[in-house]
Design an enzyme around this catalytic site. Sequence first.
Site, PDB file in Angstrom:
ATOM      1  CE  LYS A  20      36.333  64.089 -92.287  1.00 17.60           C
ATOM      2  NZ  LYS A  20      37.664  64.712 -92.374  1.00 17.60           N
ATOM      3  NE  ARG A  64      50.506  54.184-103.533  1.00 14.62           N
ATOM      4  CZ  ARG A  64      50.727  55.174-102.672  1.00 14.62           C
ATOM      5  NH1 ARG A  64      49.739  55.611-101.906  1.00 14.62           N
ATOM      6  NH2 ARG A  64      51.914  55.705-102.551  1.00 14.62           N
ATOM      7  CE  LYS A 111      54.483  52.753-102.053  1.00 12.24           C
ATOM      8  NZ  LYS A 111      55.923  52.623-102.405  1.00 12.24           N
ATOM      9  CG  HIS A 157      42.826  61.531 -88.173  1.00 14.82           C
ATOM     10  ND1 HIS A 157      42.421  62.649 -87.493  1.00 14.82           N
ATOM     11  CD2 HIS A 157      42.587  61.785 -89.487  1.00 14.82           C
ATOM     12  CE1 HIS A 157      41.964  63.548 -88.347  1.00 14.82           C
ATOM     13  NE2 HIS A 157      42.053  63.048 -89.569  1.00 14.82           N
ATOM     14  CE1 TYR A 181      53.940  67.462-100.853  1.00 17.91           C
ATOM     15  CE2 TYR A 181      52.690  65.858 -99.572  1.00 17.91           C
ATOM     16  CZ  TYR A 181      53.878  66.269-100.148  1.00 17.91           C
ATOM     17  OH  TYR A 181      54.994  65.493-100.034  1.00 17.91           O
ATOM     18  CB  THR A 202      53.928  68.160 -89.794  1.00 16.59           C
ATOM     19  OG1 THR A 202      54.068  67.017 -90.649  1.00 16.59           O
ATOM     20  CG2 THR A 202      53.731  67.667 -88.362  1.00 16.59           C
ATOM     21  CD  GLN A 212      48.099  67.153 -90.687  1.00 16.95           C
ATOM     22  OE1 GLN A 212      47.232  66.381 -90.329  1.00 16.95           O
ATOM     23  NE2 GLN A 212      49.182  66.752 -91.322  1.00 16.95           N
TER      24      GLN A 212
END
Length: 281
Positions: free
Chosen positions: A124, A137, A139, A150, A187, A208, A211
Amino acid sequence: MAFSDLTSRTVRLYDNWIKDADPRVEDWLLMSSPLPQTIILGFYVYFVTSLGPKLMENRKPFELKKVMITYNFSIVLFSVYMFYEFIMSGWGTGYSFRCDIVDYSQSPTALRMVRTCWLYYFSKFIELLDTIFFILRKKNSQVTFLHVFHHTIMPWTWWFGVKFAAGGLGTFHAFLNTAVHVVMYSYYGLCALGPDYQKYLWWKKYLTSLQLIQFVLITIHISQFFFMEDCKYQFPVFQYIIMSYGCIFLLLFLHFWYRAYTKGQRLPKTVKHGICKNKDH
């Protein structure tokens, strides 16, 4: 004087609480106290929400294609290994998927489970790089509350899991999560390879959903505990934590699903210059 009394009471409470910890992990990395991880995670939150964006404000985004490819496929391999270890240390070798208690013995299988739980906990911290890469980056829009929450709550709560209950029914969500991460980071790795690999990413729209299924299964599995009168699981408090965890993330991902696919505000984007544009988990 009042502060001194409060401090003394806190120390006594901690000493009384920590005596029930698993002695097998006492000398392992980061396991002596929750303070080191709290400092690390506190700095992580500060960096990704404040310091990092400020440092990158007047800088060009880093080109991290090769780094991202290496990182993502390394996580895939690590997740495959942890998934296998969870199977061999309990989930495929004797666990009933119902009332599975923690084995505190020194048996090879029990020690293998403890080691696997610690590896999952440590993974983690490695995955905090997900957010660091977003910042480098530029983003910043990807650094959502869901993402940061999370990545912060998982390692912090898992310290207590490894410290007190490394094994048993409380590890089902980790076992399941390693399998999900094999798919997800595969992915991300393929996405990072560039446009030539787009034809292999037809299944991206199911990430999604995968998950959501994960959190539904976690919630169903842990809910069994509340209907088993004779279950002797040693730390019931963790079942309430996991139940809360499953429900909270299920609701958060349902919200994300609604916003992304129903309202169309944040549809998954394809790659640009070999880098994934969407990475929420």
